[in-house]
Scaffold this motif. Structure first.
Motif, short mmCIF file in Angstrom:
data_model
loop_
_atom_site.label_atom_id
_atom_site.label_comp_id
_atom_site.label_asym_id
_atom_site.label_seq_id
_atom_site.Cartn_x
_atom_site.Cartn_y
_atom_site.Cartn_z
N LYS A 1 1.90 -11.27 -30.32
CA LYS A 1 0.71 -11.99 -30.74
C LYS A 1 1.05 -13.08 -31.74
N GLU A 2 2.10 -12.87 -32.51
CA GLU A 2 2.49 -13.86 -33.52
C GLU A 2 2.96 -15.16 -32.88
N ILE A 3 3.79 -15.04 -31.84
CA ILE A 3 4.31 -16.26 -31.20
C ILE A 3 3.47 -16.67 -30.00
N ASP A 4 2.33 -16.00 -29.81
CA ASP A 4 1.34 -16.39 -28.79
C ASP A 4 1.95 -16.36 -27.39
N ILE A 5 2.37 -15.16 -26.96
CA ILE A 5 2.91 -14.96 -25.61
C ILE A 5 1.84 -14.26 -24.77
N GLU A 6 1.60 -14.79 -23.58
CA GLU A 6 0.68 -14.15 -22.64
C GLU A 6 1.46 -13.12 -21.83
N LEU A 7 1.03 -11.87 -21.89
CA LEU A 7 1.72 -10.78 -21.20
C LEU A 7 0.93 -10.42 -19.94
N VAL A 8 1.63 -10.44 -18.79
CA VAL A 8 1.03 -10.09 -17.50
C VAL A 8 1.84 -8.95 -16.90
N VAL A 9 1.18 -7.85 -16.57
CA VAL A 9 1.84 -6.69 -15.97
C VAL A 9 1.28 -6.51 -14.56
N MET A 10 2.16 -6.62 -13.56
CA MET A 10 1.78 -6.42 -12.16
C MET A 10 2.39 -5.11 -11.69
N TYR A 11 1.52 -4.21 -11.22
CA TYR A 11 1.93 -2.86 -10.89
C TYR A 11 2.09 -2.72 -9.38
N VAL A 12 3.24 -2.18 -8.94
CA VAL A 12 3.51 -1.94 -7.53
C VAL A 12 3.09 -0.52 -7.20
N SER A 13 2.02 -0.37 -6.42
CA SER A 13 1.51 0.95 -6.07
C SER A 13 2.39 1.59 -5.01
N CYS A 14 2.58 2.90 -5.12
CA CYS A 14 3.42 3.62 -4.17
C CYS A 14 2.61 4.36 -3.12
#
Length: 727
Positions: A131-144
């Motif tokens: 949050k300090e360096i303003d990074i956008e976090l995206v998590v894409m989940y591979v369903s099994c």
């Protein structure tokens, strides 16, 4: 200037990613990489040096190479060891080292199936740093696992199941559930985005709309009157931006293999990608002018020695630089109102350019108030303004139309370019609803004019093909929504280039259904308009044409006791042409048949008589005889030519023979003759050395007739090109 971007993709390459699920022929890793490759190639395709991409391998036993060789390395590893949280820390460190404290749009994309051990040690510190360096976090989940009938989320919110896309894992492993909870918590605390790859992959075929930052094409004053002479003149500082602009597909570049012996070049290093073995094509231009005293009749000149010229019809009008400076109009940047026109008196087809918007100067309240007054005055009076626009000093002036646009939260002037008097061409056409006779009488009912019933039938048929219709509830629906229609040319080329960049040896995939969905009318539209079309056909008395008109002689081919009708298009085009019947009803063919048919072609008038003989030929034997006569005449002209005195007549005769036999689709007759003619000329059997004449034949491209010109020709393109080669 475009915004700087730094994106790191974390790809889970664990052994479990090599499994197959949901009946897919590809592994989970290959399936997930569709999304990753789409994002990477989209970034590379922009060509922006300020958009950078990095890749981190999770649960892998190899190092990540250069991104250009990444495709060969992205494969499931032999281990399941690896911590996704640690990979995020590495990605954060990479972004910090690269971007430092500069202004960047930072982003991390994690693609994982959620298996393997994950540690939440110091998770608060990681969240704080992101949050300090303003990074956008995206998590894409591979369903099994997938349950296509599951449509509601019944489990807790601490997993990555997606009810909309039927993603629901039953009997989930406890470690996997904990990992999903950890990743979701991390993403939510970082104000990021999480979701399944089901939705991401399903939306890959949606064409990506490029959002561009518009730059002002004009900054200056909008004036009414001359402010230098009159105190009552109005001056409003304004800015001009594009409202609509044509999006063009990416253009191809020319490259050649790098030779390695070229001065200043280097041979490709072993291990480099295929693109490193290419070098751009360098072009050079030379200018020549006619000089009969020089070798070849032309001499090279420098560009500086040439005079600029302008096209005037088919004539090039040269003008010296000094004369051009005198003729140029001295202009200064500005936009001045020169008149007004009522809205209903302007025709929209007068538009000559893209649409622009005129807004007040930014952070200038006085300009905003003044321009708003002008906009509302035009809006209330239903009028347009006409202005003279010069975007830059010494630029030619333009005549533009200014139309008011008033929205709930936005107002501006819409601007389009108008034509000058020299740009308008007026053409007179006969009216479509009446006929004016020679005596001046106006006739409204005639066999060449549509009747009232025909007009109604056509109107109903056109109305039945409307894209905007009403549903059963009476609401208006649009069968062709503008936000779902895309340019096939633009997006097809872009998708093909991106796919070939990742799969250089695979054939390009077919275009997506989203690009071709409007290539054909919908089934409902065809069904609704079918009855209207039938009514139109009956009203217009449309009759199906005879595929074998009487004037075409039917040919039959008997093979294996079966009879086949040769289609009309396989016959010569000229032999299909029907003689127009005059209004008098006279049988012109019968009258012409009374004249004695010409059987011999004279040398003095060979070309016209050759054409007449072919036109009156009733069978193929007559065509053969005419060609043989013309061939003898051409050979005689060559033999008795003193130097090149008859060469022009020979070339004209050859060209006429070739053109006529192409139209009659009899290429074999011409090809046999020109082969014999070439042999005789090269063997000096036609009055001596005629190699100069053969050069004229090559220059006029009077060689063999290939398949590209006539389908029935037995000559391939390579053979036709070799035939015209120098001998």
């Amino acid at each position: 200037m475009a915004e700087k971007e730094a994106t790191v993709y974390i790809v889970d390459m664990g052994r479990s990613m090599g499994e197959h699920h949901h009946g897919r022929p590809m592994t989970d890793l290959e399936w997930a990489m569709q999304y990753v490759w789409d994002r990477i190639t989209a970034t590379v395709a922009t060509g922006r040096k300020t958009a950078t991409v990095g890749v981190v391998g999770l649960r892998t036993d190899v190092l990540m190479p250069d991104i250009r060789r990444l495709r060969e390395t992205i494969k499931p590893s032999n281990t399941n060891r690896g911590d996704a949280i640690s990979s995020i820390v590495i990605a954060v460190q990479m972004i910090i080292e690269y971007t430092k404290k500069n202004k960047y749009k930072r982003k991390i994309v994690l693609v994982t199936n959620g298996t393997g051990a994950m540690s939440d040690d110091n998770i608060e510190g990681i969240i704080e740093k992101i949050k300090e360096i303003d990074i956008e976090l995206v998590v894409m989940y591979v369903s099994c696992r997938r349950d296509s009938t599951f449509m509601l989320i019944l489990c807790s919110g601490a997993d990555f199941d997606d009810a909309e896309y039927g993603v629901k894992e039953e009997d989930k492993d406890s470690r996997k559930a904990e990992n999903e909870t950890l990743l979701r918590t991390l993403t939510e605390d970082c104000e990021g985005v999480y979701g399944t790859l089901e939705q991401a992959v399903s939306e890959l075929d949606i064409p990506r709309i490029k959002v561009t930052r518009s730059m002002p094409s004009f900054k200056g004053n909008l004036t009414l009157g001359n402010p230098e002479e009159y105190d009552t003149a109005i001056t409003i500082p304004v800015e001009r931006y594009f409202r609509t602009y044509v999006a063009k597909p990416i253009s191809a570049s020319s490259f050649v293999p790098r030779s390695g012996t070229e001065p200043g070049s280097q041979a490709p290093v072993k291990g480099n990608v295929e693109g490193d073995a290419l070098t751009s094509v360098r072009t050079s231009r030379t200018y020549q002018v006619t000089d009969e005293s020089a070798p070849g009749g032309k001499i090279d000149v420098e560009r500086e020695d040439l005079a600029k010229g302008y096209e005037y019809g088919r004539t090039a009008v040269p003008i010296e630089q000094t004369d051009e400076n005198i003729a140029n109009l001295q202009t200064f940047a500005g936009m001045g109102l020169i008149g007004f026109v009522q809205k209903d008196q302007y025709d929209r087809y007068m538009h000559m350019s893209n649409t622009n918007i005129i807004i007040p100067q930014r952070a200038n309240d006085n300009a905003s108030l003044a321009l708003s007054s002008l906009i509302h005055a035009l809006y209330e009076l239903e009028s347009y303004a006409v202005a003279r626009l010069v975007t830059k000093e010494s630029k030619p002036p333009m005549l533009v139309l200014l139309a008011p646009s008033v929205e709930a939260d936005y107002e501006c002037l819409l601007e389009v370019q108008l034509p000058f008097a020299e740009d308008v061409r007026s053409y007179r056409f006969p009216p479509l609803d009446r006929i004016v006779t020679v005596s001046g009488k106006v006739v409204t009912e005639h066999r060449n004019l549509p009747s009232a019933d025909l007009k109604d039938a056509m109107s109903n048929y056109v109305d039945s093909m409307e894209f905007i219709t009403t549903n059963d509830e009476g609401e208006r629906t649009d069968d062709l929504p503008i936000d779902e229609s895309f340019s096939p040319l633009l997006h097809r080329i872009e998708s093909a280039v991106r796919y070939r960049a990742v799969h250089p040896h695979d054939p390009v995939l077919d275009p997506s259904e989203r690009l071709t969905q409007f290539a054909h009318p919908s089934e409902d539209m065809v069904k609704n308009s079918k009855s209207r079309l039938g009514k139109l056909i009956s009203t217009a008395d449309v009759k199906k044409g005879n595929p074998f008109p009487n004037y075409i002689q039917k040919k039959f081919l008997l093979t294996n006791a079966f009879r086949f009708i040769v289609p009309p298009k396989t016959k010569g085009r000229k032999r299909q042409r029907e003689t127009e019947k005059p209004l008098s009803g006279l049988d012109v063919d019968a009258l012409l048949s009374l004249e004695p048919k010409r059987t011999k072609i004279s040398t003095e008038n060979a070309i016209p008589e050759f054409k007449q003989t072919l036109a009156r030929a009733e069978n193929i034997d007559a065509i053969h005889d005419a060609v043989q006569q013309m061939a003898k005449i051409i050979e005689t002209q060559i033999t008795h030519s003193l130097g090149h005195s008859n060469y022009d007549r020979v070339i004209e005769g050859l060209g006429t023979m070739r053109e006529e036999l192409v139209d009659y689709e009899e290429p074999a007759l011409y090809n046999d003759f020109v082969r014999q003619l070439k042999g005789k000329m090269l063997r000096e059997e036609l009055g001596g050395d005629r190699r100069e004449l053969w050069w004229f034949v090559r220059k006029g491209k009077l060689g063999l007739i290939g398949k590209s010109e006539v389908d029935s020709s037995a000559v391939e393109e390579e053979e036709a090109q070799e035939f015209l080669a120098a001998n």
